[in-house]
Design a protein around this motif. Structure first.
Motif, mmCIF file in Angstrom:
data_model
loop_
_atom_site.group_PDB
_atom_site.id
_atom_site.type_symbol
_atom_site.label_atom_id
_atom_site.label_comp_id
_atom_site.label_asym_id
_atom_site.label_seq_id
_atom_site.Cartn_x
_atom_site.Cartn_y
_atom_site.Cartn_z
ATOM 1 N N LYS A 105 -47.544 6.641 -37.579
ATOM 2 C CA LYS A 105 -46.425 6.191 -37.388
ATOM 3 C C LYS A 105 -45.288 7.484 -37.420
ATOM 4 N N ILE A 106 -45.691 8.679 -38.216
ATOM 5 C CA ILE A 106 -44.873 9.911 -37.968
ATOM 6 C C ILE A 106 -45.194 10.561 -36.775
ATOM 7 N N LYS A 107 -46.392 10.340 -36.219
ATOM 8 C CA LYS A 107 -46.989 10.990 -34.832
ATOM 9 C C LYS A 107 -46.077 10.311 -33.653
ATOM 10 N N ALA A 108 -45.997 8.868 -34.049
ATOM 11 C CA ALA A 108 -45.574 8.131 -32.852
ATOM 12 C C ALA A 108 -43.749 8.706 -32.931
ATOM 13 N N GLU A 109 -43.357 9.025 -34.114
ATOM 14 C CA GLU A 109 -41.938 9.351 -34.242
ATOM 15 C C GLU A 109 -41.705 10.706 -33.636
ATOM 16 N N TYR A 110 -42.439 11.554 -33.669
ATOM 17 C CA TYR A 110 -42.666 12.863 -33.266
ATOM 18 C C TYR A 110 -42.588 12.825 -31.691
ATOM 19 N N GLU A 111 -43.472 11.962 -31.100
ATOM 20 C CA GLU A 111 -43.549 11.590 -29.651
ATOM 21 C C GLU A 111 -42.509 10.874 -28.961
ATOM 22 N N LYS A 112 -41.796 10.253 -29.816
ATOM 23 C CA LYS A 112 -40.518 9.669 -29.226
ATOM 24 C C LYS A 112 -39.436 10.621 -29.226
ATOM 25 N N GLU A 142 -58.811 11.402 -44.511
ATOM 26 C CA GLU A 142 -58.689 10.176 -43.637
ATOM 27 C C GLU A 142 -57.480 9.882 -43.068
ATOM 28 N N LYS A 143 -57.030 9.576 -41.877
ATOM 29 C CA LYS A 143 -55.955 9.277 -41.258
ATOM 30 C C LYS A 143 -55.180 8.088 -41.994
ATOM 31 N N SER A 144 -54.064 8.117 -42.294
ATOM 32 C CA SER A 144 -53.278 6.955 -42.673
ATOM 33 C C SER A 144 -52.431 6.288 -41.544
ATOM 34 N N PRO A 145 -51.893 5.064 -41.847
ATOM 35 C CA PRO A 145 -51.224 4.532 -40.924
ATOM 36 C C PRO A 145 -49.883 5.236 -40.953
ATOM 37 N N GLN A 146 -49.573 5.589 -41.767
ATOM 38 C CA GLN A 146 -48.360 6.409 -41.963
ATOM 39 C C GLN A 146 -48.272 7.910 -41.291
ATOM 40 N N ASP A 147 -49.453 8.508 -40.975
ATOM 41 C CA ASP A 147 -49.545 9.313 -40.051
ATOM 42 C C ASP A 147 -49.316 9.167 -38.907
#
Length: 190
Positions: free
Chosen positions: A68-75, A61-66
């Motif tokens: 957040k980390i993906k958004a950091e990678y995209e940024k 299951e994807k967590s909210p932290q996943d």
């Protein structure tokens, strides 16, 4: 015993003798190759099982932290894609005009490892290809994550910190060099 069954029996015996004499010396080699192949398949399946694209097959299951980390990678990717963008010259390239290419005085990637910039072009700060072909070559979050994940696995690190992501992004960032061009259109008459 009729002739047909006798022929069948003798053909079976000949085939068994032929294959045992032919394959018997190679059976250990075949077994080793099959065992190695089996372990390779298990290793590949284990790697792909730990990082699937969708959680449907892995029951993860994807967590909210996943997210957040993906958004950091995209940024990070967006920042690095737009950081190293350069225009060779304000003068558009035209047929028969002056050549506008990267040469020895203009290195392919102007930002050096120490962070200094050695380039005679004009910094743009954004990707500007009118056809969007630079977006195909842009750094994607999955690329950055895969290199970060490899780093963590190779060095046996328990986690990938934000500093590590930023350092790796800095090392693998792309460099885009643009040149203006004049669009010349002709009618049927030339």
């Amino acid at each position: 015993m009729d002739f047909r069954s006798m022929l069948k029996t003798s053909a079976k015996k000949i085939a068994i003798r032929f294959f045992t004499k032919l394959l018997a010396p190679y059976l250990p080699v075949i077994a080793v190759v099959l065992v190695v192949f089996f372990f390779l398949v298990v290793m590949v399946a284990a790697v792909y099982g730990t990082m699937p694209q969708q959680s449907a097959l892995s029951w993860v299951e994807k967590s909210p932290q996943d997210e957040k980390i993906k958004a950091e990678y995209e940024k990070l990717c967006n920042e690095k894609n737009n950081k190293n963008t350069w225009l060779i010259s304000e003068t558009p390239a035209t047929p028969g005009g002056p050549k506008q290419e990267v040469d020895a005085s203009r290195p392919l990637c102007p930002t050096q490892k120490d962070g200094s910039v050695k380039y005679t072009g004009i910094p743009l700060g954004e990707m500007r290809d009118a056809n969007g072909e630079d977006k195909i070559l842009a750094l994607q979050w999955g690329m950055l994550h895969s290199v970060s994940l490899y780093w963590a696995l190779a060095l046996n690190k328990p986690e990938i910190t934000g500093d590590v992501r930023a350092t790796i992004a800095e090392h693998i960032k792309p460099c885009f060099i643009y040149k203006k061009s004049a669009i010349i259109s002709c009618s049927k008459d030339g």
